[in-house]
Design a protein around this motif. Structure first.
Motif, PDB file in Angstrom:
ATOM      1  N   ILE A  83       0.828  -1.215   0.000  1.00 48.43           N
ATOM      2  CA  ILE A  83       0.000   0.000   0.000  1.00 48.43           C
ATOM      3  C   ILE A  83       0.857   1.258   0.000  1.00 48.43           C
ATOM      4  O   ILE A  83       0.455   2.295  -0.541  1.00 48.43           O
ATOM      5  CB  ILE A  83      -0.964  -0.015   1.213  1.00 48.43           C
ATOM      6  CG1 ILE A  83      -1.882   1.211   1.201  1.00 48.43           C
ATOM      7  CG2 ILE A  83      -0.206  -0.093   2.525  1.00 48.43           C
ATOM      8  CD1 ILE A  83      -2.803   1.297   0.034  1.00 48.43           C
ATOM      9  N   SER A  84       2.067   1.172   0.578  1.00 53.31           N
ATOM     10  CA  SER A  84       2.938   2.345   0.645  1.00 53.31           C
ATOM     11  C   SER A  84       3.291   2.900  -0.729  1.00 53.31           C
ATOM     12  O   SER A  84       3.712   4.055  -0.829  1.00 53.31           O
ATOM     13  CB  SER A  84       4.239   1.994   1.377  1.00 53.31           C
ATOM     14  OG  SER A  84       3.980   1.511   2.673  1.00 53.31           O
ATOM     15  N   PHE A  88      -2.015   6.324  -5.793  1.00 51.76           N
ATOM     16  CA  PHE A  88      -2.709   7.420  -5.116  1.00 51.76           C
ATOM     17  C   PHE A  88      -1.971   7.879  -3.863  1.00 51.76           C
ATOM     18  O   PHE A  88      -2.013   9.059  -3.495  1.00 51.76           O
ATOM     19  CB  PHE A  88      -4.170   7.046  -4.804  1.00 51.76           C
ATOM     20  CG  PHE A  88      -4.375   6.100  -3.656  1.00 51.76           C
ATOM     21  CD1 PHE A  88      -4.495   6.556  -2.353  1.00 51.76           C
ATOM     22  CD2 PHE A  88      -4.494   4.733  -3.886  1.00 51.76           C
ATOM     23  CE1 PHE A  88      -4.717   5.683  -1.301  1.00 51.76           C
ATOM     24  CE2 PHE A  88      -4.714   3.847  -2.844  1.00 51.76           C
ATOM     25  CZ  PHE A  88      -4.827   4.319  -1.536  1.00 51.76           C
ATOM     26  N   VAL A  89      -1.249   6.948  -3.202  1.00 50.82           N
ATOM     27  CA  VAL A  89      -0.463   7.331  -2.030  1.00 50.82           C
ATOM     28  C   VAL A  89       0.709   8.222  -2.451  1.00 50.82           C
ATOM     29  O   VAL A  89       0.999   9.246  -1.813  1.00 50.82           O
ATOM     30  CB  VAL A  89       0.023   6.086  -1.269  1.00 50.82           C
ATOM     31  CG1 VAL A  89       0.915   6.473  -0.100  1.00 50.82           C
ATOM     32  CG2 VAL A  89      -1.171   5.272  -0.766  1.00 50.82           C
ATOM     33  N   TRP A  90       1.368   7.854  -3.541  1.00 53.20           N
ATOM     34  CA  TRP A  90       2.458   8.689  -4.044  1.00 53.20           C
ATOM     35  C   TRP A  90       1.936  10.035  -4.543  1.00 53.20           C
ATOM     36  O   TRP A  90       2.601  11.065  -4.386  1.00 53.20           O
ATOM     37  CB  TRP A  90       3.231   7.951  -5.132  1.00 53.20           C
ATOM     38  CG  TRP A  90       4.394   7.185  -4.580  1.00 53.20           C
ATOM     39  CD1 TRP A  90       4.502   5.840  -4.445  1.00 53.20           C
ATOM     40  CD2 TRP A  90       5.600   7.743  -4.048  1.00 53.20           C
ATOM     41  NE1 TRP A  90       5.710   5.513  -3.871  1.00 53.20           N
ATOM     42  CE2 TRP A  90       6.400   6.664  -3.617  1.00 53.20           C
ATOM     43  CE3 TRP A  90       6.080   9.039  -3.893  1.00 53.20           C
ATOM     44  CZ2 TRP A  90       7.654   6.847  -3.042  1.00 53.20           C
ATOM     45  CZ3 TRP A  90       7.327   9.227  -3.321  1.00 53.20           C
ATOM     46  CH2 TRP A  90       8.099   8.143  -2.903  1.00 53.20           C
ATOM     47  N   ASP A 116       5.234   5.168   4.119  1.00 57.47           N
ATOM     48  CA  ASP A 116       4.247   4.902   5.142  1.00 57.47           C
ATOM     49  C   ASP A 116       2.972   4.335   4.543  1.00 57.47           C
ATOM     50  O   ASP A 116       2.815   4.279   3.321  1.00 57.47           O
ATOM     51  CB  ASP A 116       3.922   6.209   5.873  1.00 57.47           C
ATOM     52  CG  ASP A 116       4.467   6.233   7.287  1.00 57.47           C
ATOM     53  OD1 ASP A 116       4.310   5.219   7.989  1.00 57.47           O
ATOM     54  OD2 ASP A 116       5.031   7.262   7.692  1.00 57.47           O
ATOM     55  N   GLY A 117       2.032   3.997   5.416  1.00 56.02           N
ATOM     56  CA  GLY A 117       0.772   3.436   4.977  1.00 56.02           C
ATOM     57  C   GLY A 117      -0.382   4.414   5.069  1.00 56.02           C
ATOM     58  O   GLY A 117      -0.193   5.638   5.040  1.00 56.02           O
ATOM     59  N   VAL A 248      -6.926   8.835   6.491  1.00 57.12           N
ATOM     60  CA  VAL A 248      -5.697   9.622   6.492  1.00 57.12           C
ATOM     61  C   VAL A 248      -4.614   8.884   5.714  1.00 57.12           C
ATOM     62  O   VAL A 248      -4.661   7.662   5.543  1.00 57.12           O
ATOM     63  CB  VAL A 248      -5.185   9.917   7.923  1.00 57.12           C
ATOM     64  CG1 VAL A 248      -6.270  10.520   8.798  1.00 57.12           C
ATOM     65  CG2 VAL A 248      -4.623   8.669   8.580  1.00 57.12           C
ATOM     66  N   ILE A 249      -3.635   9.654   5.258  1.00 56.18           N
ATOM     67  CA  ILE A 249      -2.406   9.096   4.686  1.00 56.18           C
ATOM     68  C   ILE A 249      -1.249   9.628   5.528  1.00 56.18           C
ATOM     69  O   ILE A 249      -1.139  10.831   5.766  1.00 56.18           O
ATOM     70  CB  ILE A 249      -2.238   9.505   3.213  1.00 56.18           C
ATOM     71  CG1 ILE A 249      -3.365   8.883   2.366  1.00 56.18           C
ATOM     72  CG2 ILE A 249      -0.877   9.066   2.675  1.00 56.18           C
ATOM     73  CD1 ILE A 249      -3.350   9.303   0.903  1.00 56.18           C
ATOM     74  N   TYR A 250      -0.414   8.716   6.012  1.00 55.80           N
ATOM     75  CA  TYR A 250       0.742   9.109   6.822  1.00 55.80           C
ATOM     76  C   TYR A 250       1.845   9.630   5.905  1.00 55.80           C
ATOM     77  O   TYR A 250       2.217   8.961   4.925  1.00 55.80           O
ATOM     78  CB  TYR A 250       1.238   7.920   7.639  1.00 55.80           C
ATOM     79  CG  TYR A 250       0.206   7.400   8.611  1.00 55.80           C
ATOM     80  CD1 TYR A 250      -0.071   8.078   9.786  1.00 55.80           C
ATOM     81  CD2 TYR A 250      -0.504   6.230   8.346  1.00 55.80           C
ATOM     82  CE1 TYR A 250      -1.029   7.606  10.683  1.00 55.80           C
ATOM     83  CE2 TYR A 250      -1.463   5.754   9.227  1.00 55.80           C
ATOM     84  CZ  TYR A 250      -1.723   6.447  10.397  1.00 55.80           C
ATOM     85  OH  TYR A 250      -2.668   5.981  11.273  1.00 55.80           O
TER      86      TYR A 250
END
Length: 332
Positions: A83-84, A88-90, A116-117, A248-250
């Motif tokens: 998931i990290s 979309f996280v990037w 992070d996750g 949230v995204i860390y």
């Protein structure tokens, strides 16, 4: 003694949210990301949950339970399944508002970001809700002194007093040196396997901070706000008592100059394997044990994201995969 780099002094007054960060140990930057973008990230997180064939239905709260969700911790913290490194996280890590905030903290645009996750905590039906156990801690090695790491949460949905979220002991970072002069710096075996840059506190030790004026504060924020805090600030998570989803995204950033050449090489290799790190972007690249799902090895475990990140020069530099003194075409 763990490696630490002496950072510039931070005693000056800034006249903005940084004063809260350095004086209280935390700050909230309003509208770091537009609310419309925050909603898009919540949609991406929900779609990510739907990609697992476990029966999760966003419209049916009876499926918001552990047996219908991928493996997670503490109610909604997702670290596995690569998931990290989901696209979309990037994308969130590259948001201008986040990069600007951490550039202001550190006085440089040349940053590294943690792998992070995310956290998407879905409120269970009232009959199934349980009180969450507290795990007050700091994300800095007990042997390292001074301000060394700033953590961040990109808050994606309205988060009020009864919603799941972050609780801090305000100003506890200012008592960090005194605490460890009076208490053990060793790790309690009861914590299990934890990173070097993680130190837990008993309720009696939390009381020590409170007796010296540290107030327990549940941080509330709107969609698109960025929460930042000093890694020495004692903090923990709470589960929702209300009916709102926490999303949230860390996101944690530190100067690339703090990383050794050896750590930069390790970080590059971790990125290429699409693995995760601790909250610290520049050191202590600790490999966690696999998170079991319902006590068993997960048949849906994966070591690559569903959607690979779109590589760019900025992304590769934040990932430690390209040095800041080098420019050139992105390798496909």
């Amino acid at each position: 003694m763990p490696h630490a780099t002496q950072l510039p002094g931070i005693t000056q007054k800034y006249g903005d949210w940084r004063d809260d960060l350095f004086q209280n140990g935390y700050a909230i930057i309003k509208n770091a990301v537009p609310a419309s973008r925050a909603a898009e990230y919540v949609e991406s997180m929900t779609q990510w949950l739907e990609k697992f064939p476990l029966g999760f239905d966003r419209n049916d709260p009876s499926t918001w339970t552990e047996e219908h969700l991928p493996a997670h911790m503490k109610g909604g913290m997702y670290h596995s399944y690569s998931i990290s490194h989901e696209n979309f996280v990037w994308s969130a890590r590259l948001e201008p508002g986040l990069l600007s905030a951490f550039s202001q903290i550190w006085g440089t645009d040349e940053l590294l970001v943690s792998f992070d996750g995310i956290n998407i905590t879905l409120p269970l039906p009232k009959s199934q809700r349980k009180k969450s156990g507290r795990w007050p801690h700091q994300d800095q090695n007990s042997l390292i002194r001074g301000f060394q790491c700033a953590q961040g949460i990109l808050n994606l949905a309205p988060n009020g007093p009864e919603d799941g979220g972050l609780v801090v002991l305000a100003k506890s970072h200012l008592l960090n040196d005194e605490f460890f002069r009076m208490h053990s710096t060793g790790k309690n075996p009861a914590w299990g396997k934890v990173p070097d840059d993680w130190h837990g506190f008993s309720e009696e030790e939390v009381d020590w901070f409170k007796e010296r004026g540290c107030e327990e504060v549940k941080l509330c924020a709107e969609a698109g706000d960025l929460i930042v805090w000093d890694s020495r600030t004692v903090h923990f998570n709470v589960l929702p008592e209300g009916d709102n989803v926490r999303a949230v995204i860390y996101t944690c950033y530190t100067p690339a100059a703090l990383a050794t050449p050896e750590d930069l090489q390790k970080k590059k290799e971790i990125f290429e394997r699409r693995e995760r790190t601790t909250h610290w972007p520049h050191r202590n690249f600790w490999r966690a044990d696999e998170i079991l799902r319902l006590g068993k090895k997960d048949p849906y475990s994966r070591d690559r994201p569903f959607e690979e990140p779109v590589l760019s020069e900025k992304l590769l530099k934040l990932a430690g995969a390209m040095p800041y003194n080098k420019e050139g075409p992105v390798e496909k």
